[in-house]
Design a protein around this motif. Structure first.
Motif, PDB file in Angstrom:
ATOM      1  N   ALA A  78       0.831  -1.210   0.000  1.00  0.00           N
ATOM      2  CA  ALA A  78       0.000   0.000   0.000  1.00  0.00           C
ATOM      3  C   ALA A  78       0.861   1.255   0.000  1.00  0.00           C
ATOM      4  O   ALA A  78       0.592   2.206  -0.751  1.00  0.00           O
ATOM      5  N   ASP A  79       1.901   1.274   0.828  1.00  0.00           N
ATOM      6  CA  ASP A  79       2.777   2.453   0.895  1.00  0.00           C
ATOM      7  C   ASP A  79       3.469   2.697  -0.447  1.00  0.00           C
ATOM      8  O   ASP A  79       3.596   3.845  -0.895  1.00  0.00           O
ATOM      9  N   ALA A  80       3.930   1.626  -1.075  1.00  0.00           N
ATOM     10  CA  ALA A  80       4.597   1.777  -2.372  1.00  0.00           C
ATOM     11  C   ALA A  80       3.627   2.249  -3.442  1.00  0.00           C
ATOM     12  O   ALA A  80       3.966   3.077  -4.297  1.00  0.00           O
ATOM     13  N   LEU A  81       2.403   1.750  -3.385  1.00  0.00           N
ATOM     14  CA  LEU A  81       1.402   2.157  -4.372  1.00  0.00           C
ATOM     15  C   LEU A  81       0.995   3.612  -4.181  1.00  0.00           C
ATOM     16  O   LEU A  81       0.820   4.358  -5.155  1.00  0.00           O
ATOM     17  N   VAL A  82       0.853   4.035  -2.937  1.00  0.00           N
ATOM     18  CA  VAL A  82       0.541   5.443  -2.651  1.00  0.00           C
ATOM     19  C   VAL A  82       1.647   6.349  -3.181  1.00  0.00           C
ATOM     20  O   VAL A  82       1.379   7.388  -3.799  1.00  0.00           O
ATOM     21  N   LYS A  83       2.889   5.955  -2.939  1.00  0.00           N
ATOM     22  CA  LYS A  83       4.017   6.756  -3.416  1.00  0.00           C
ATOM     23  C   LYS A  83       4.024   6.847  -4.934  1.00  0.00           C
ATOM     24  O   LYS A  83       4.275   7.919  -5.513  1.00  0.00           O
ATOM     25  N   ALA A  84       3.719   5.721  -5.585  1.00  0.00           N
ATOM     26  CA  ALA A  84       3.703   5.714  -7.048  1.00  0.00           C
ATOM     27  C   ALA A  84       2.582   6.588  -7.593  1.00  0.00           C
ATOM     28  O   ALA A  84       2.766   7.316  -8.576  1.00  0.00           O
ATOM     29  N   VAL A  85       1.404   6.535  -6.977  1.00  0.00           N
ATOM     30  CA  VAL A  85       0.284   7.379  -7.405  1.00  0.00           C
ATOM     31  C   VAL A  85       0.643   8.851  -7.236  1.00  0.00           C
ATOM     32  O   VAL A  85       0.374   9.680  -8.121  1.00  0.00           O
ATOM     33  N   ALA A  86       1.265   9.180  -6.098  1.00  0.00           N
ATOM     34  CA  ALA A  86       1.623  10.580  -5.842  1.00  0.00           C
ATOM     35  C   ALA A  86       2.633  11.096  -6.857  1.00  0.00           C
ATOM     36  O   ALA A  86       2.481  12.201  -7.398  1.00  0.00           O
ATOM     37  N   GLU A  87       3.661  10.309  -7.130  1.00  0.00           N
ATOM     38  CA  GLU A  87       4.738  10.781  -8.000  1.00  0.00           C
ATOM     39  C   GLU A  87       4.347  10.751  -9.476  1.00  0.00           C
ATOM     40  O   GLU A  87       4.523  11.736 -10.202  1.00  0.00           O
ATOM     41  N   LYS A  88       3.823   9.614  -9.910  1.00  0.00           N
ATOM     42  CA  LYS A  88       3.584   9.435 -11.339  1.00  0.00           C
ATOM     43  C   LYS A  88       2.264  10.029 -11.816  1.00  0.00           C
ATOM     44  O   LYS A  88       2.173  10.524 -12.950  1.00  0.00           O
ATOM     45  N   PHE A  89       1.245   9.988 -10.947  1.00  0.00           N
ATOM     46  CA  PHE A  89      -0.054  10.502 -11.396  1.00  0.00           C
ATOM     47  C   PHE A  89      -0.309  11.919 -10.907  1.00  0.00           C
ATOM     48  O   PHE A  89      -0.542  12.825 -11.716  1.00  0.00           O
ATOM     49  N   PHE A  90      -0.253  12.132  -9.598  1.00  0.00           N
ATOM     50  CA  PHE A  90      -0.553  13.467  -9.077  1.00  0.00           C
ATOM     51  C   PHE A  90       0.421  14.518  -9.616  1.00  0.00           C
ATOM     52  O   PHE A  90       0.013  15.535 -10.178  1.00  0.00           O
ATOM     53  N   VAL A  91       1.708  14.276  -9.422  1.00  0.00           N
ATOM     54  CA  VAL A  91       2.708  15.296  -9.738  1.00  0.00           C
ATOM     55  C   VAL A  91       3.020  15.357 -11.236  1.00  0.00           C
ATOM     56  O   VAL A  91       2.978  16.430 -11.846  1.00  0.00           O
ATOM     57  N   GLU A  92       3.309  14.208 -11.836  1.00  0.00           N
ATOM     58  CA  GLU A  92       3.771  14.224 -13.226  1.00  0.00           C
ATOM     59  C   GLU A  92       2.634  14.325 -14.245  1.00  0.00           C
ATOM     60  O   GLU A  92       2.844  14.846 -15.345  1.00  0.00           O
ATOM     61  N   THR A  93       1.457  13.840 -13.921  1.00  0.00           N
ATOM     62  CA  THR A  93       0.364  13.816 -14.901  1.00  0.00           C
ATOM     63  C   THR A  93      -0.704  14.868 -14.628  1.00  0.00           C
ATOM     64  O   THR A  93      -1.089  15.622 -15.527  1.00  0.00           O
ATOM     65  N   LEU A  94      -1.182  14.941 -13.396  1.00  0.00           N
ATOM     66  CA  LEU A  94      -2.314  15.819 -13.083  1.00  0.00           C
ATOM     67  C   LEU A  94      -1.894  17.266 -12.834  1.00  0.00           C
ATOM     68  O   LEU A  94      -2.563  18.200 -13.285  1.00  0.00           O
ATOM     69  N   GLN A  95      -0.808  17.470 -12.118  1.00  0.00           N
ATOM     70  CA  GLN A  95      -0.408  18.837 -11.749  1.00  0.00           C
ATOM     71  C   GLN A  95      -0.191  19.745 -12.957  1.00  0.00           C
ATOM     72  O   GLN A  95      -0.642  20.907 -12.938  1.00  0.00           O
ATOM     73  N   PRO A  96       0.482  19.297 -14.032  1.00  0.00           N
ATOM     74  CA  PRO A  96       0.637  20.191 -15.191  1.00  0.00           C
ATOM     75  C   PRO A  96      -0.699  20.669 -15.759  1.00  0.00           C
ATOM     76  O   PRO A  96      -0.786  21.794 -16.261  1.00  0.00           O
ATOM     77  N   GLN A  97      -1.735  19.837 -15.674  1.00  0.00           N
ATOM     78  CA  GLN A  97      -3.047  20.251 -16.166  1.00  0.00           C
ATOM     79  C   GLN A  97      -3.679  21.291 -15.255  1.00  0.00           C
ATOM     80  O   GLN A  97      -4.317  22.239 -15.718  1.00  0.00           O
ATOM     81  N   LEU A  98      -3.498  21.131 -13.948  1.00  0.00           N
ATOM     82  CA  LEU A  98      -4.046  22.111 -12.998  1.00  0.00           C
ATOM     83  C   LEU A  98      -3.334  23.461 -13.110  1.00  0.00           C
ATOM     84  O   LEU A  98      -3.929  24.508 -12.831  1.00  0.00           O
ATOM     85  N   LEU A  99      -2.066  23.437 -13.484  1.00  0.00           N
ATOM     86  CA  LEU A  99      -1.288  24.679 -13.601  1.00  0.00           C
ATOM     87  C   LEU A  99      -1.287  25.235 -15.022  1.00  0.00           C
ATOM     88  O   LEU A  99      -0.634  26.238 -15.293  1.00  0.00           O
ATOM     89  N   HIS A 100      -2.032  24.608 -15.894  1.00  0.00           N
ATOM     90  CA  HIS A 100      -2.039  25.003 -17.307  1.00  0.00           C
ATOM     91  C   HIS A 100      -2.673  26.380 -17.472  1.00  0.00           C
ATOM     92  O   HIS A 100      -3.508  26.815 -16.672  1.00  0.00           O
ATOM     93  N   VAL A 101      -2.277  27.070 -18.528  1.00  0.00           N
ATOM     94  CA  VAL A 101      -2.856  28.387 -18.794  1.00  0.00           C
ATOM     95  C   VAL A 101      -4.190  28.263 -19.517  1.00  0.00           C
ATOM     96  O   VAL A 101      -4.990  29.204 -19.525  1.00  0.00           O
ATOM     97  N   SER A 102      -4.438  27.113 -20.120  1.00  0.00           N
ATOM     98  CA  SER A 102      -5.696  26.908 -20.838  1.00  0.00           C
ATOM     99  C   SER A 102      -6.837  26.735 -19.852  1.00  0.00           C
ATOM    100  O   SER A 102      -6.780  25.893 -18.944  1.00  0.00           O
ATOM    101  N   GLU A 103      -7.878  27.536 -20.025  1.00  0.00           N
ATOM    102  CA  GLU A 103      -9.027  27.443 -19.125  1.00  0.00           C
ATOM    103  C   GLU A 103      -9.711  26.089 -19.234  1.00  0.00           C
ATOM    104  O   GLU A 103     -10.213  25.553 -18.241  1.00  0.00           O
ATOM    105  N   GLN A 104      -9.751  25.518 -20.436  1.00  0.00           N
ATOM    106  CA  GLN A 104     -10.372  24.208 -20.598  1.00  0.00           C
ATOM    107  C   GLN A 104      -9.614  23.141 -19.818  1.00  0.00           C
ATOM    108  O   GLN A 104     -10.218  22.283 -19.168  1.00  0.00           O
ATOM    109  N   SER A 105      -8.290  23.184 -19.862  1.00  0.00           N
ATOM    110  CA  SER A 105      -7.486  22.211 -19.118  1.00  0.00           C
ATOM    111  C   SER A 105      -7.695  22.361 -17.619  1.00  0.00           C
ATOM    112  O   SER A 105      -7.850  21.369 -16.895  1.00  0.00           O
ATOM    113  N   ILE A 106      -7.716  23.598 -17.138  1.00  0.00           N
ATOM    114  CA  ILE A 106      -7.930  23.844 -15.708  1.00  0.00           C
ATOM    115  C   ILE A 106      -9.299  23.334 -15.283  1.00  0.00           C
ATOM    116  O   ILE A 106      -9.440  22.645 -14.258  1.00  0.00           O
ATOM    117  N   LEU A 107     -10.296  23.648 -16.060  1.00  0.00           N
ATOM    118  CA  LEU A 107     -11.673  23.287 -15.700  1.00  0.00           C
ATOM    119  C   LEU A 107     -11.854  21.770 -15.669  1.00  0.00           C
ATOM    120  O   LEU A 107     -12.403  21.216 -14.710  1.00  0.00           O
TER     121      LEU A 107
END
Length: 743
Positions: A361-390
């Motif tokens: 569980a700990d390893a899976l949580v770490k992988a979700v945080a690093e690979k999905f939250f930070v590397e995949t989702l965060q760029p979309q949340l910080l994007h300048v495109s309103e559609q991407s943010i929304l």
């Protein structure tokens, strides 16, 4: 049953004696299979139309019958010895890969599954068993829509069940000879049963190539068999080394057949919940389990359309990994199936983390945080495109709605809000993503503001104290919002010196708004200085002037209904925070504590700013702002209650509270009412439009009028929340009769 089996065996070998030589029958059936490959020239006849399935069934029945007749428990019988020493499973695995005759792979999968499930003798420790199992798994889950998916998932079910019973088998199934060799080199016990050791040693004496059985001089060895097989039959060891039980299960999880996918997910769940810490550590360190699971999550996220309507996303929020298909009754929209697949897999990841061994569980949580939250989702949340943010914000809200795992929730909170728990300052540099989300709450796009506020509302409903502490409580510690050295008010009039309040001006008082001090009672204070609940309730109910109220003209939701709803929500919130150890009363002010300037925090600041513009904002945005503030007011922490719901606290210079913000809004309203002709009639019409009792025609000052309706209802809601937060037996509650028009 046994007599029937004996009769079948006699018929199979053409024997007339009552006692059957099981080994002879077993060998004869195996000869029958190998002779087919030597003699057959028809490459188009399906395997099920040959005698191969029947002969495999007879071999299985003989193995099971032999074991039942064994006197010494745990010993391998002659037929099982023959199966192991002549590496029959290795040969069958090669035949299955060749897919000759057509459908042979299906027969091989079935035979492997049934032998491993029905033979009770431990088999997977043998090299001549776990090696062909590994090779067979490399053929599984690689081709979506394979005709053998059902048989593939049956084999993984048996293997995962065996691993659950004996976690040490995990290493054998994933790596086999390599891990056994490492253990021996390191002096570690291999934990093989005594009765299996001799056969394992015999297996290891051969080279790594799959051996073919030599049947009494018959030309059925490897060269004879290979000469009659298609050219595609090659050495299986040449396949990818990463293809194993994990990748097979993940491939089957993506099957279009819902039952196959569900069973594969259940098998993977069984695998990661192994009780052995050593097996769990091996699963994390020596297999692609966690990275592969998260990689699939990222792939599903990227496969969705760039833009999705937040309303469409909200419609699928309740989707489950057990029912990942989008509800058929929901309206169809582009990307619906991709969205359902993503949310279903995220729910599955959350469930895996909840049920898995702590190490996994700990390893899976770490992988979700690093690979999905930070590397995949965060760029979309910080994007300048309103559609991407929304789209990314709405998706994140839907994910939080489904999230149940405490470990993943902690990681999500740290990802969104950071880990700093010190009081905020107006000009500090908060966590980067948190700062962006706060900015999105006051975005030029009302849609982005609404979506982000809804995200925060979802966060406030999660059972994690760090969220409310990061957003609000860390700034209220020590009660710096209370004026130092200010005594508790002796009378109600002491709290109404509006001329000295920096939030009021002469024009505000000249507009016609006057405090109704005479008909109101002096606030009763309890032993701890807290204002009686009836005074708080009346303060909110009487805040909106009569000329701006319209609910009394319609048979609508009244204050009593708000009390009923608030009671249920407060009980739910109290239950959620019960284990957090919050105090029952505010922290006493410490005169020796150095005074620090009060800052309500970035979150409350943006909410108060939004609330101060309630008369100029769209109706839907106002509803979301007031909804978030109501959620905050429900928390049973004394500092939150005092700061948000007590109108009678003496605020420190320059501080503002929710009540002071509302009073300023009322002052602005009283000035603007005078500039709106036929204000009462238009206000009533707008209320009817909002409740569907009148056609939705466009009116002058419509935004203002809708804001007034929201303001009136919000004040009633705050009054109801303040009321239900004091139980009837609480000495702070004063239920003496109130003057006319009050509670």
């Amino acid at each position: 049953m046994l007599s029937r089996l004996g009769a079948l065996l006699q018929e199979a070998v053409g024997a007339r004696e009552p006692s059957i030589d099981l080994l002879q029958a077993f060998v004869e059936h195996w000869k029958g299979i190998t002779h087919y490959y030597i003699e057959s020239t028809d490459e188009n006849t399906p395997a099920k139309k040959t005698d191969i399935p029947w002969r495999l069934k007879q071999m299985l029945d003989i193995l099971v019958y032999e074991e039942q007749q064994q006197v010494a428990v745990g010993e391998a019988g002659p037929c099982l010895e023959y199966l192991l020493q002549h590496k029959i499973l290795e040969t069958l695995c090669t035949l299955g890969k060749a897919e000759f005759p057509p459908g042979m792979r299906q027969q091989v999968f079935q035979f492997f599954s049934k032998v491993l499930a029905q033979v009770q003798h431990p088999l997977l420790h043998y090299l001549s068993v776990h090696r062909p199992v590994q090779k067979l798994l490399r053929l599984s889950g690689t081709a979506p829509g394979s005709v053998t998916e059902k048989e593939e998932v049956q084999l993984t079910t048996v293997l995962c069940s065996k691993i659950q019973q004996d976690p040490e088998l995990l290493a054998y199934i994933l790596e086999g000879k390599k891990i056994v060799g490492r253990k021996k080199a390191c002096g570690e016990p291999t934990a093989l049963p005594k009765d299996t050791a001799s056969h394992r040693d015999k297996d290891c004496s051969h080279d790594g190539a799959p051996a073919r059985p030599q049947l009494d001089g018959e030309p059925c060895g490897a060269q004879a068999l290979n000469s009659h097989m298609p050219a595609e039959t090659e050495q299986l060891d040449g396949g990818t080394a990463e293809s194993n039980l994990i990748t097979s299960l993940l491939g089957l999880c993506q099957s279009k057949k819902s039952r196959v996918a569900l069973k594969a997910q259940e098998n993977l769940l069984l695998l990661v919940s192994v009780a052995s810490p050593a097996a769990a550590t091996y699963l994390v360190q020596s297999s692609p389990c966690c990275p592969a699971i998260v990689q699939h999550l990222c792939q599903l996220y990227r496969s969705m359309p760039v833009f999705l309507d937040p309303a469409d996303i909200a419609a699928l929020e309740g989707i489950s990994w057990r029912l990942p298909s989008a509800p058929s009754d929901e309206a169809s929209f582009p990307g619906k199936e991709a969205l359902a697949a993503f949310l279903g897999w995220f729910d599955y990841c959350d469930h895996l983390i909840t049920e898995a061994h702590t190490v996994v569980a700990d390893a899976l949580v770490k992988a979700v945080a690093e690979k999905f939250f930070v590397e995949t989702l965060q760029p979309q949340l910080l994007h300048v495109s309103e559609q991407s943010i929304l789209t990314s914000t709405a998706l994140l809200t839907a994910m939080l709605h489904q999230l149940r795992s405490p470990a993943l929730l902690r990681e999500a909170a740290a990802f969104l809000l950071g880990t700093d728990r010190q009081p905020e300052a107006p000009r500090d540099n908060p966590h980067a993503l948190y700062a962006h989300l706060i900015g999105h709450c006051d975005h030029l796009s009302d849609e982005i503001s609404i979506a982000t506020l809804r995200l925060f509302e979802e966060l406030l409903q999660k059972p994690h104290e760090g969220i409310i502490r990061s957003l609000v409580l860390r700034n209220l510690e020590g009660r710096p919002y209370v004026a130092w050295g200010s005594p508790e008010p002796e009378s109600y009039e002491d709290t109404l010196d509006l001329e000295e309040d920096p939030y009021f001006t002469d024009s505000f008082l000249d507009s016609g708004f006057q405090p109704r001090a005479k008909p109101r009672l002096a606030p009763a204070t309890s032993y701890d200085g807290k204002t009686a609940v009836t005074e708080i309730v009346n303060s909110f109910l009487c805040l909106v002037p009569e000329e701006a109220k319209t609910s009394a003209f319609l048979e609508e939701t009244g204050y009593d209904t708000y009390v009923h709803d608030a009671y249920g929500l407060f009980q739910e919130c109290s239950s959620r925070v019960a284990s957090w150890g919050w105090p029952l009363t505010p922290t006493p002010l410490d005169p020796h504590e150095p005074e620090r300037p009060f800052f309500e925090g970035h979150f409350l600041r943006v909410l108060f700013d939004r609330m101060s513009r309630i008369l100029d904002q769209p109706y839907s945005l106002n509803l979301q702002v007031t909804s978030v503030l109501s959620r905050l007011a429900l928390f049973p922490h004394p500092h939150i209650h005092e700061y948000l719901l007590d109108p009678y606290i003496s605020l420190a210079p320059g501080c503002r509270s929710l009540f002071s913000v509302l009073v300023r809004v009322i002052g602005d309203l009283m000035q603007r009412i005078q500039r709106v002709p036929q204000f009462p009639g238009k206000l009533l019409l707008v209320r009817k439009q909002l409740t569907g009792q009148a056609p939705g025609e466009q009116l002058d000052h419509q935004t203002l009028l809708q804001g007034v309706v929201v303001l009136e209802e919000f004040c009633k809601e705050l009054a109801a929340i303040a009321f239900v937060k004091f139980p009837p037996h609480d000495p702070r509650q004063n239920l003496s009769p109130a003057p006319e028009g009050q509670v």
